[in-house]
Design a protein around this motif. Structure first.
Motif, PDB file in Angstrom:
ATOM      1  N   TYR A  14     -11.797  34.438 -34.267  1.00  0.00           N
ATOM      2  CA  TYR A  14     -11.278  33.353 -33.556  1.00  0.00           C
ATOM      3  C   TYR A  14     -10.260  34.138 -32.365  1.00  0.00           C
ATOM      4  CZ  TYR A  14     -12.581  29.017 -35.757  1.00  0.00           C
ATOM      5  OH  TYR A  14     -13.091  27.899 -36.214  1.00  0.00           O
ATOM      6  N   GLN A  15      -9.558  35.279 -32.624  1.00  0.00           N
ATOM      7  CA  GLN A  15      -8.786  35.900 -31.839  1.00  0.00           C
ATOM      8  C   GLN A  15      -9.539  36.526 -30.889  1.00  0.00           C
ATOM      9  OE1 GLN A  15      -5.372  35.666 -32.135  1.00  0.00           O
ATOM     10  NE2 GLN A  15      -5.670  36.116 -30.071  1.00  0.00           N
ATOM     11  N   ILE A  16     -10.707  36.555 -30.980  1.00  0.00           N
ATOM     12  CA  ILE A  16     -11.666  37.001 -29.637  1.00  0.00           C
ATOM     13  C   ILE A  16     -11.869  36.028 -28.951  1.00  0.00           C
ATOM     14  CG2 ILE A  16     -14.129  37.841 -29.287  1.00  0.00           C
ATOM     15  CD1 ILE A  16     -13.928  39.679 -31.803  1.00  0.00           C
ATOM     16  N   LEU A  17     -12.202  34.764 -29.508  1.00  0.00           N
ATOM     17  CA  LEU A  17     -12.469  33.487 -28.568  1.00  0.00           C
ATOM     18  C   LEU A  17     -11.101  33.048 -27.890  1.00  0.00           C
ATOM     19  CD1 LEU A  17     -14.632  31.405 -30.952  1.00  0.00           C
ATOM     20  CD2 LEU A  17     -15.189  33.122 -29.353  1.00  0.00           C
ATOM     21  N   TYR A  66      -9.973  23.984 -30.219  1.00  0.00           N
ATOM     22  CA  TYR A  66     -10.514  23.563 -29.322  1.00  0.00           C
ATOM     23  C   TYR A  66     -11.333  24.460 -28.371  1.00  0.00           C
ATOM     24  CZ  TYR A  66      -7.895  19.082 -30.196  1.00  0.00           C
ATOM     25  OH  TYR A  66      -7.398  18.046 -30.779  1.00  0.00           O
ATOM     26  N   LEU A  67     -12.601  24.324 -28.145  1.00  0.00           N
ATOM     27  CA  LEU A  67     -13.456  25.173 -27.198  1.00  0.00           C
ATOM     28  C   LEU A  67     -12.990  24.778 -25.869  1.00  0.00           C
ATOM     29  CD1 LEU A  67     -16.696  24.944 -28.856  1.00  0.00           C
ATOM     30  CD2 LEU A  67     -15.699  27.084 -28.371  1.00  0.00           C
ATOM     31  N   PHE A  68     -13.027  25.421 -24.603  1.00  0.00           N
ATOM     32  CA  PHE A  68     -12.779  25.338 -23.285  1.00  0.00           C
ATOM     33  C   PHE A  68     -12.991  24.266 -22.542  1.00  0.00           C
ATOM     34  CE2 PHE A  68     -15.906  27.930 -22.081  1.00  0.00           C
ATOM     35  CZ  PHE A  68     -16.019  27.753 -20.845  1.00  0.00           C
ATOM     36  N   ASP A  69     -14.231  23.927 -23.040  1.00  0.00           N
ATOM     37  CA  ASP A  69     -15.249  22.814 -22.128  1.00  0.00           C
ATOM     38  C   ASP A  69     -15.909  21.909 -22.806  1.00  0.00           C
ATOM     39  OD1 ASP A  69     -16.395  22.352 -19.210  1.00  0.00           O
ATOM     40  OD2 ASP A  69     -18.018  22.690 -20.504  1.00  0.00           O
ATOM     41  N   GLU A  82     -22.198  38.755 -24.805  1.00  0.00           N
ATOM     42  CA  GLU A  82     -21.179  39.768 -23.843  1.00  0.00           C
ATOM     43  C   GLU A  82     -19.952  39.524 -24.801  1.00  0.00           C
ATOM     44  OE1 GLU A  82     -20.743  39.343 -19.721  1.00  0.00           O
ATOM     45  OE2 GLU A  82     -22.550  38.663 -19.440  1.00  0.00           O
ATOM     46  N   ILE A  83     -19.624  38.074 -25.427  1.00  0.00           N
ATOM     47  CA  ILE A  83     -18.352  38.104 -25.994  1.00  0.00           C
ATOM     48  C   ILE A  83     -18.319  38.961 -27.323  1.00  0.00           C
ATOM     49  CG2 ILE A  83     -16.757  36.418 -27.250  1.00  0.00           C
ATOM     50  CD1 ILE A  83     -16.828  36.374 -24.182  1.00  0.00           C
ATOM     51  N   GLY A  84     -19.654  38.769 -27.967  1.00  0.00           N
ATOM     52  CA  GLY A  84     -19.620  39.572 -29.253  1.00  0.00           C
ATOM     53  C   GLY A  84     -19.671  40.979 -29.063  1.00  0.00           C
ATOM     54  N   ARG A  85     -20.098  41.682 -27.849  1.00  0.00           N
ATOM     55  CA  ARG A  85     -20.034  42.962 -27.582  1.00  0.00           C
ATOM     56  C   ARG A  85     -18.621  43.411 -27.214  1.00  0.00           C
ATOM     57  NH1 ARG A  85     -25.076  42.273 -25.261  1.00  0.00           N
ATOM     58  NH2 ARG A  85     -24.171  42.305 -23.262  1.00  0.00           N
ATOM     59  N   GLU A  86     -18.031  42.640 -26.457  1.00  0.00           N
ATOM     60  CA  GLU A  86     -16.384  42.698 -25.961  1.00  0.00           C
ATOM     61  C   GLU A  86     -15.645  42.934 -27.337  1.00  0.00           C
ATOM     62  OE1 GLU A  86     -12.783  40.881 -23.433  1.00  0.00           O
ATOM     63  OE2 GLU A  86     -15.071  40.911 -22.817  1.00  0.00           O
TER      64      GLU A  86
END
Length: 392
Positions: free
Chosen positions: A231-234, A261-264, A183-187
Motif C-alpha cells: 500500500y505504501q508503494i501505491l 482510494y485509487l487516483f482515478d 513498472e510499479i511492482g519493479r519500482e
C-alpha cells in the motif's frame, strides 16, 4: 483531431511558485505534467532534460556531474532549469542542491513517484529549498464546459490522455498492464509480481473501504507487513491516497483504520473489470463518493491548504464520508430524492458539536437547506461551490 487541438487548459499555476523558488511537481503518470510544462510555463527554461530519454538517463546515472558541467559550459545562473521524471536519477539531487546554492538557479523537477527520492535523500528533499506542487487528473473547473455526465466520468475516468482518447478502454488496459502491474511492482522491488497483481485486484475491490490489512494479507497469500508495504508503494507512486479516520469526536467510539482510494475512476473501473455503473447499482453510489473524494483532494492540494480530509465512522454504525478540517461534514449519496436515512450520519455527527456545516451531496436538481441545518447540494452545484471558495 491531434493532441494539440485537444489540449484543455489546467488550473494548476506552476509559474508563480517558480518565481519564488524551485519546485517539485509530482503527479501520477499520464496526468499531464509534461504537457502542463510545455503549455503553461511562462518562463522559458534555460535547459530542459527529459530523463525518459534512455540515452540521457544512462549517461546521467553514470555521471550525475554532467548537469553541473553543462551549466558551467553554458555559464548559466539566475535562470530556470526543467528536469522531467527526476525520480529516475535521484543522484542528481546533490548536483541540483549545489546549483541552487552556487548559481541561484531555480529548478522545476517533475516526477511520478517520490519513492526513490525519499529513499535516497530522506523526507527533506533539497533541505526545504524547493516547494512541492501536486498534479491530479482533470478536475471539475477544467471539464465543466464539456458537459460530461457522471456516467461518462465513471466510464473513462479523468486522466487527460484517456478522456480525450479515441480508444479509452484500450488505454486504460495498457496503463494497468504495462505500468501498474509491471513498472510499479519493479519500482517497489516486489519479488513476486503475480502476488502483487493479485494485491492490486484486491485493492481495487476494497477501494473506498477501510483497509483491513489482515484480511487482505489472507486473500492475497502474503504477510500483513507485505500488504502494508505494498500500500505504501501505491501511495509513494501516487496511484492512490489514504483517507484517515476522524477520531476527535467525544460522544461515540470510532474506527481508526484509514480508507484507500485509487487516483482515478477509469483506472478503478478497469481494474475491477466491470462495465460502467448505472443508476440503481451500489457501485454507482461508490463511484460518486470516489469522484467527490478526488475533487476534495485536488482542491486541497492545488490550494496548498492545511485542512485535513478524513472520514467518520462509529462502532455503532453511523458514518460520514468526509470531514473537511473540523468545519465541514459531507455525506455523498446517489439519490435523486433524499430522505432522513440519507443524512442520518450527518445528524449523528451534528451531535458532536464540531462542524459548522453539514452537507449532503446527491443528485437532486436544486440546492436547499433543511430546518435541522442539513444542506442538500446537487453534485455539480457542490463542485461549483467548492472550487469557487464557497465551501471553505
Amino acid at each position: 483531431m491531434d493532441a494539440a487541438e485537444r489540449y484543455v487548459k489546467r488550473i494548476l499555476d506552476i509559474s508563480a511558485p517558480l518565481r519564488r523558488k524551485s519546485q517539485f511537481l509530482f503527479g501520477p503518470r499520464m496526468t499531464g505534467k509534461s504537457t502542463l510544462i510545455e503549455k503553461e510555463l511562462t518562463e522559458k527554461p534555460a535547459l530542459y532534460w527529459n530523463l525518459l530519454r534512455t540515452g540521457l538517463q544512462m549517461r546521467v546515472k553514470q555521471n550525475p556531474e554532467l548537469l553541473t558541467q553543462e551549466v558551467e559550459a553554458r555559464q548559466l545562473s539566475h535562470c530556470l532549469i526543467v528536469i522531467d521524471e527526476i525520480q529516475l536519477v535521484p543522484e542528481l539531487l546533490d548536483e541540483i542542491h549545489f546549483l541552487i546554492e552556487e548559481r541561484s538557479i531555480r529548478f522545476l523537477l517533475s516526477g511520478s513517484s517520490s519513492r526513490k527520492l525519499l529513499r535516497e535523500k530522506g523526507p527533506n528533499l533539497l533541505g526545504g529549498r524547493a516547494g512541492k506542487l501536486s498534479m491530479h487528473p482533470f478536475v471539475f473547473p477544467e471539464i465543466k464546459e464539456m458537459g460530461l455526465t457522471l456516467e461518462q466520468v465513471f466510464t473513462t475516468g479523468l486522466m487527460p490522455h484517456v478522456l480525450l482518447s479515441d480508444n479509452p478502454d484500450q488505454d486504460l488496459d495498457d496503463y494497468i498492464s504495462t505500468y501498474l502491474r509491471d513498472e510499479i511492482g519493479r519500482e517497489g522491488e516486489v519479488r513476486k509480481l503475480e502476488k502483487f497483481a493479485r494485491f492490486l485486484d484486491v485493492a481495487a475491490i476494497t477501494n473506498a473501504e477501510p483497509v483491513n490489512y489482515t484480511n487482505i494479507a489472507s486473500d492475497v497469500g502474503i504477510s500483513r507487513q507485505s500488504v502494508t508495504n505494498w500500500y505504501q508503494i501505491l501511495i509513494d507512486t501516487l496511484i492512490g491516497h489514504y483517507l484517515p479516520a476522524f477520531t476527535n469526536g467525544v460522544k461515540r467510539k470510532t474506527f481508526g483504520l484509514p480508507k484507500f482510494y485509487l487516483f482515478d475512476l477509469g483506472i478503478t473501473r478497469a481494474m475491477l473489470q466491470i462495465p460502467p455503473p448505472t443508476e440503481g447499482q451500489s457501485e454507482y453510489g461508490r463511484f460518486l463518493e470516489h469522484y467527490i473524494f478526488m475533487e476534495l483532494k485536488a482542491y486541497l492540494d492545488y490550494g496548498q491548504r492545511k485542512e485535513v480530509l478524513s472520514y467518520w465512522r462509529t462502532t455503532s454504525g453511523f458514518e460520514v464520508d468526509f470531514i473537511l478540517g473540523d468545519r465541514i461534514a459531507i455525506e455523498v449519496k446517489a439519490t435523486k430524492q433524499s430522505n432522513a436515512r440519507d443524512y442520518k450520519g450527518l445528524l449523528a455527527f451534528m451531535e458532536e458539536g464540531i462542524a459548522e456545516r453539514h452537507i449532503l451531496v446527491c443528485r437532486e436538481e436544486h440546492p436547499r437547506k433543511l430546518k435541522n441545518g442539513v444542506e442538500i447540494h446537487p453534485w455539480a452545484f457542490f463542485l461549483e461551490q467548492l472550487w469557487s471558495g464557497g465551501i471553505l
